[in-house]
Design an enzyme around this catalytic site. Structure first.
Site, PDB file in Angstrom:
ATOM      1  N   ARG A  79     -55.690 -47.367  -8.744  1.00 53.01           N
ATOM      2  CA  ARG A  79     -55.610 -48.655  -9.436  1.00 53.01           C
ATOM      3  C   ARG A  79     -55.742 -48.495 -10.944  1.00 53.01           C
ATOM      4  NH1 ARG A  79     -59.301 -52.714  -5.644  1.00 53.01           N
ATOM      5  NH2 ARG A  79     -58.589 -51.903  -3.625  1.00 53.01           N
ATOM      6  N   GLU A  95     -63.299 -41.875  -1.932  1.00 54.51           N
ATOM      7  CA  GLU A  95     -61.940 -42.409  -2.065  1.00 54.51           C
ATOM      8  C   GLU A  95     -61.744 -42.879  -3.501  1.00 54.51           C
ATOM      9  OE1 GLU A  95     -59.547 -46.476  -0.938  1.00 54.51           O
ATOM     10  OE2 GLU A  95     -61.031 -45.750   0.506  1.00 54.51           O
ATOM     11  N   LYS A 147     -58.361 -48.553   8.864  1.00 53.47           N
ATOM     12  CA  LYS A 147     -59.142 -49.293   7.886  1.00 53.47           C
ATOM     13  C   LYS A 147     -59.011 -50.780   8.206  1.00 53.47           C
ATOM     14  CE  LYS A 147     -59.207 -50.140   2.866  1.00 53.47           C
ATOM     15  NZ  LYS A 147     -58.704 -49.675   1.558  1.00 53.47           N
TER      16      LYS A 147
END
Length: 212
Positions: free
Chosen positions: A49, A45, A133
């Site tokens: 950011r 993943e 998640k």
């Protein structure tokens, strides 16, 4: 609405740890993905950011066929669409909104949305989601909280992320409702910056020995 479980479940069941990566430099993406895949963690993943994130996803998608690259920190529909266009094969969000759910419904790429309260979990269950998640895991009650959810919400499975390390990963992986964990410890910033790909491969290999 469907979660596209047939596409998402193999990613989550294929390895006990999904590396959660913050990539500042595009040139790190390909060797990092190769090192992790070599160690047994092909699904990664890359979080949105950094300014390099989308280019990093594209580089891995184009140049590392053994990797399964996904995008994290998806905050809205545009993020979702941009990540898919870059080559993401799964999408991870730190929470969920109607716009994100609509983007997931319109896309062929599956979504793993985060939930931390029973209400959020039930709302996503109503939408047809069964894999969630749990983020931020350690700050939101940790393994004890997820254990408490395993009976009343027995048909939901979780990928907890946030504050998880080699030291506490098995606290989660031993739970019946945890399918895998997400962690950044397999690709620490100092090793990435140094280009020590062999050390990262070793960390990935050690992570693969965790109970899945």
């Amino acid at each position: 609405m469907s979660q596209k479980i047939d596409l998402l479940k193999p990613v989550l069941t294929g390895q006990p740890v999904i590396p959660v990566l913050l990539i500042d430099k595009v040139e790190h993406a390909v060797p990092l993905a190769r090192a992790l895949a070599k160690g047994g963690l092909p699904a990664i993943e890359i979080t949105l950011r950094t300014a390099a994130a989308l280019q990093a996803i594209k580089a891995v998608a184009d140049e590392v066929p053994e990797a399964i690259v996904g995008a994290g920190t998806i905050l809205d529909a545009k993020n979702y669409q941009d990540a898919v266009a870059a080559g993401s094969r799964f999408i991870v969000s730190p929470g969920v909104t109607r716009n994100i759910l609509d983007a997931a419904n319109d896309s062929a790429v599956p979504l793993l949305p985060a939930a931390i309260t029973p209400g959020e979990m039930l709302s996503l269950r109503d939408e047809g989601y069964r894999y969630l998640k749990f983020f931020p895991a350690e700050q939101s009650g940790g393994a004890a909280f997820l254990k408490a959810m395993s009976s009343p919400l027995a048909d939901l499975s979780f990928c907890p992320t946030g504050g998880i390390s080699l030291a506490n990963a098995n606290n989660y992986l031993s739970l019946p409702n945890v399918i895998c964990v997400g962690g950044s410890w397999v690709a620490p910033a100092n090793l990435v910056e140094a280009g020590d790909w062999d050390a990262i491969t070793k960390l990935a290999s050690d992570a693969c020995k965790l109970k899945a």
